[in-house]
Design a protein around this motif. Sequence first.
Motif, PDB file in Angstrom:
ATOM      1  N   GLN A 217      -3.936  -3.934 -19.609  1.00  0.00           N
ATOM      2  CA  GLN A 217      -5.054  -3.202 -20.032  1.00  0.00           C
ATOM      3  C   GLN A 217      -5.499  -1.995 -19.545  1.00  0.00           C
ATOM      4  OE1 GLN A 217      -7.953  -7.077 -20.106  1.00  0.00           O
ATOM      5  NE2 GLN A 217      -6.285  -7.470 -18.594  1.00  0.00           N
ATOM      6  N   LEU A 218      -6.401  -1.589 -20.633  1.00  0.00           N
ATOM      7  CA  LEU A 218      -7.567  -0.194 -20.514  1.00  0.00           C
ATOM      8  C   LEU A 218      -8.991  -0.411 -19.625  1.00  0.00           C
ATOM      9  CD1 LEU A 218      -7.897   3.255 -20.629  1.00  0.00           C
ATOM     10  CD2 LEU A 218      -8.909   2.643 -22.677  1.00  0.00           C
ATOM     11  N   TYR A 219      -9.236  -1.577 -20.155  1.00  0.00           N
ATOM     12  CA  TYR A 219     -10.911  -2.103 -19.145  1.00  0.00           C
ATOM     13  C   TYR A 219     -10.550  -2.740 -18.195  1.00  0.00           C
ATOM     14  CZ  TYR A 219     -12.170   0.850 -23.037  1.00  0.00           C
ATOM     15  OH  TYR A 219     -12.213   2.214 -23.843  1.00  0.00           O
ATOM     16  N   GLY A 220     -11.955  -3.260 -17.412  1.00  0.00           N
ATOM     17  CA  GLY A 220     -11.541  -4.106 -16.127  1.00  0.00           C
ATOM     18  C   GLY A 220     -10.101  -4.339 -15.127  1.00  0.00           C
ATOM     19  N   MET A 221     -10.042  -2.992 -15.086  1.00  0.00           N
ATOM     20  CA  MET A 221      -9.109  -2.620 -14.112  1.00  0.00           C
ATOM     21  C   MET A 221      -9.351  -2.429 -12.651  1.00  0.00           C
ATOM     22  SD  MET A 221      -7.249  -3.080 -16.255  1.00  0.00           S
ATOM     23  CE  MET A 221      -5.064  -2.277 -15.380  1.00  0.00           C
ATOM     24  N   GLN A 222     -10.638  -2.187 -12.105  1.00  0.00           N
ATOM     25  CA  GLN A 222     -11.162  -3.001 -10.843  1.00  0.00           C
ATOM     26  C   GLN A 222     -10.247  -4.258 -10.299  1.00  0.00           C
ATOM     27  OE1 GLN A 222     -14.853  -1.051 -10.493  1.00  0.00           O
ATOM     28  NE2 GLN A 222     -14.026   0.878 -10.968  1.00  0.00           N
ATOM     29  N   ASN A 223     -10.489  -4.793 -10.985  1.00  0.00           N
ATOM     30  CA  ASN A 223      -9.366  -6.549 -10.557  1.00  0.00           C
ATOM     31  C   ASN A 223      -8.699  -7.020 -11.457  1.00  0.00           C
ATOM     32  OD1 ASN A 223      -9.610  -9.502 -11.156  1.00  0.00           O
ATOM     33  ND2 ASN A 223     -11.252  -9.383 -12.628  1.00  0.00           N
ATOM     34  N   GLY A 224      -7.480  -6.990  -9.964  1.00  0.00           N
ATOM     35  CA  GLY A 224      -6.701  -7.462  -9.527  1.00  0.00           C
ATOM     36  C   GLY A 224      -5.941  -7.087 -10.449  1.00  0.00           C
ATOM     37  N   ALA A 225      -6.771  -9.388 -10.841  1.00  0.00           N
ATOM     38  CA  ALA A 225      -6.162 -10.303 -11.608  1.00  0.00           C
ATOM     39  C   ALA A 225      -5.612  -9.433 -12.957  1.00  0.00           C
ATOM     40  CB  ALA A 225      -7.078 -11.411 -12.336  1.00  0.00           C
ATOM     41  N   ASN A 226      -5.983  -8.463 -13.953  1.00  0.00           N
ATOM     42  CA  ASN A 226      -5.544  -7.295 -14.397  1.00  0.00           C
ATOM     43  C   ASN A 226      -4.611  -6.623 -14.412  1.00  0.00           C
ATOM     44  OD1 ASN A 226      -7.589  -8.658 -16.170  1.00  0.00           O
ATOM     45  ND2 ASN A 226      -9.465  -7.291 -15.227  1.00  0.00           N
ATOM     46  N   TYR A 227      -3.859  -6.765 -13.555  1.00  0.00           N
ATOM     47  CA  TYR A 227      -2.861  -6.151 -13.264  1.00  0.00           C
ATOM     48  C   TYR A 227      -1.499  -7.189 -13.236  1.00  0.00           C
ATOM     49  CZ  TYR A 227      -5.296  -1.958 -11.780  1.00  0.00           C
ATOM     50  OH  TYR A 227      -5.856  -1.233 -12.014  1.00  0.00           O
ATOM     51  N   ASN A 228      -0.397  -6.273 -14.050  1.00  0.00           N
ATOM     52  CA  ASN A 228       0.442  -7.586 -13.978  1.00  0.00           C
ATOM     53  C   ASN A 228       1.894  -7.370 -13.155  1.00  0.00           C
ATOM     54  OD1 ASN A 228      -0.187  -6.003 -17.413  1.00  0.00           O
ATOM     55  ND2 ASN A 228       0.289  -8.162 -17.376  1.00  0.00           N
ATOM     56  N   TYR A 229       1.736  -5.888 -12.500  1.00  0.00           N
ATOM     57  CA  TYR A 229       3.226  -5.821 -11.338  1.00  0.00           C
ATOM     58  C   TYR A 229       2.621  -5.354 -10.592  1.00  0.00           C
ATOM     59  CZ  TYR A 229       5.871  -6.471 -16.411  1.00  0.00           C
ATOM     60  OH  TYR A 229       6.326  -7.078 -17.101  1.00  0.00           O
ATOM     61  N   TRP A 230       3.425  -5.474  -8.748  1.00  0.00           N
ATOM     62  CA  TRP A 230       2.092  -4.987  -8.002  1.00  0.00           C
ATOM     63  C   TRP A 230       3.944  -4.764  -7.140  1.00  0.00           C
ATOM     64  CZ3 TRP A 230      -2.678  -5.011  -6.093  1.00  0.00           C
ATOM     65  CH2 TRP A 230      -3.360  -5.474  -6.883  1.00  0.00           C
ATOM     66  N   GLY A 231       3.594  -3.524  -6.481  1.00  0.00           N
ATOM     67  CA  GLY A 231       4.307  -3.339  -5.251  1.00  0.00           C
ATOM     68  C   GLY A 231       4.087  -3.658  -3.803  1.00  0.00           C
ATOM     69  N   GLN A 232       4.798  -3.675  -2.805  1.00  0.00           N
ATOM     70  CA  GLN A 232       5.448  -4.154  -1.683  1.00  0.00           C
ATOM     71  C   GLN A 232       4.395  -3.650  -0.628  1.00  0.00           C
ATOM     72  OE1 GLN A 232       7.419  -2.338  -3.247  1.00  0.00           O
ATOM     73  NE2 GLN A 232       7.350  -0.383  -0.460  1.00  0.00           N
ATOM     74  N   GLY A 233       3.894  -2.377  -1.157  1.00  0.00           N
ATOM     75  CA  GLY A 233       2.304  -2.259  -0.075  1.00  0.00           C
ATOM     76  C   GLY A 233       3.187  -1.337   0.815  1.00  0.00           C
ATOM     77  N   THR A 234       2.689  -0.179   1.213  1.00  0.00           N
ATOM     78  CA  THR A 234       3.030   0.861   2.120  1.00  0.00           C
ATOM     79  C   THR A 234       1.128   0.925   3.424  1.00  0.00           C
ATOM     80  OG1 THR A 234       3.621   2.944   2.544  1.00  0.00           O
ATOM     81  CG2 THR A 234       1.385   2.235   0.558  1.00  0.00           C
ATOM     82  N   GLN A 235       1.751   1.444   4.803  1.00  0.00           N
ATOM     83  CA  GLN A 235       0.658   0.763   5.814  1.00  0.00           C
ATOM     84  C   GLN A 235       0.385   2.282   6.142  1.00  0.00           C
ATOM     85  OE1 GLN A 235      -0.366  -1.894   7.721  1.00  0.00           O
ATOM     86  NE2 GLN A 235      -1.782  -0.396   8.612  1.00  0.00           N
ATOM     87  N   VAL A 236      -1.542   2.104   6.154  1.00  0.00           N
ATOM     88  CA  VAL A 236      -2.027   3.478   6.234  1.00  0.00           C
ATOM     89  C   VAL A 236      -2.950   3.775   7.629  1.00  0.00           C
ATOM     90  CG1 VAL A 236      -3.614   5.289   5.933  1.00  0.00           C
ATOM     91  CG2 VAL A 236      -1.401   4.822   3.710  1.00  0.00           C
ATOM     92  N   THR A 237      -2.808   3.748   8.257  1.00  0.00           N
ATOM     93  CA  THR A 237      -3.048   3.720   9.691  1.00  0.00           C
ATOM     94  C   THR A 237      -4.000   4.879  10.150  1.00  0.00           C
ATOM     95  OG1 THR A 237      -1.738   2.018  10.404  1.00  0.00           O
ATOM     96  CG2 THR A 237      -3.293   3.201  12.387  1.00  0.00           C
ATOM     97  N   VAL A 238      -5.549   5.211  10.079  1.00  0.00           N
ATOM     98  CA  VAL A 238      -5.949   5.968  10.852  1.00  0.00           C
ATOM     99  C   VAL A 238      -6.679   5.696  12.501  1.00  0.00           C
ATOM    100  CG1 VAL A 238      -7.997   7.619   9.580  1.00  0.00           C
ATOM    101  CG2 VAL A 238      -7.056   6.603   7.681  1.00  0.00           C
ATOM    102  N   SER A 239      -6.468   6.649  12.754  1.00  0.00           N
ATOM    103  CA  SER A 239      -6.290   6.966  14.226  1.00  0.00           C
ATOM    104  C   SER A 239      -7.878   7.477  14.128  1.00  0.00           C
ATOM    105  CB  SER A 239      -5.853   6.777  15.131  1.00  0.00           C
ATOM    106  OG  SER A 239      -5.254   8.463  14.860  1.00  0.00           O
ATOM    107  N   SER A 240      -8.515   7.207  15.379  1.00  0.00           N
ATOM    108  CA  SER A 240     -10.468   7.743  15.468  1.00  0.00           C
ATOM    109  C   SER A 240      -9.659   8.772  16.917  1.00  0.00           C
ATOM    110  CB  SER A 240     -11.591   6.954  16.322  1.00  0.00           C
ATOM    111  OG  SER A 240     -11.283   5.759  17.279  1.00  0.00           O
TER     112      SER A 240
END
Length: 124
Positions: free
Chosen positions: A101-124
């Motif tokens: 889809q082109l619209y409503g793409m702030q809603n995760g439900a409108n996505y068909n495929y997902w990656g496994q994720g990558t960890q980002v850690t920001v230290s203070s």
Amino acid sequence: QVQLVESGGRLVQAGGSLRLSCASSGGTFSSYTMGWFRQAPGTDRTFVSSISWNAGFTSYSNSVKGRFIISRDNAKNTAYLQMNSLKPEDTAVYYCAAGTQLYGMQNGANYNYWGQGTQVTVSS
């Protein structure tokens, strides 16, 4: 079947920068809207940014607007998230997603495929 693989996450100090990559295979990458979401421990997954198939339209959450830049290279089947001026509250697992889809793409439900994720850690 579309496969998405994120990379680039690591530990970084506050104020630093990172570029995340999302490599796609098995589908027509250039036809998908691509999105980035993140999930911190104990919280729901939230929208970060999205980019239309031809990069003509981009969207950002208020929390990252002005600091993050989303882009894509359709020739390389890859989407990117350039993260600047990182803050400890940006710490999360970052996921990329692909949707038709082109619209409503702030809603995760409108996505068909997902990656496994990558960890980002920001230290203070």
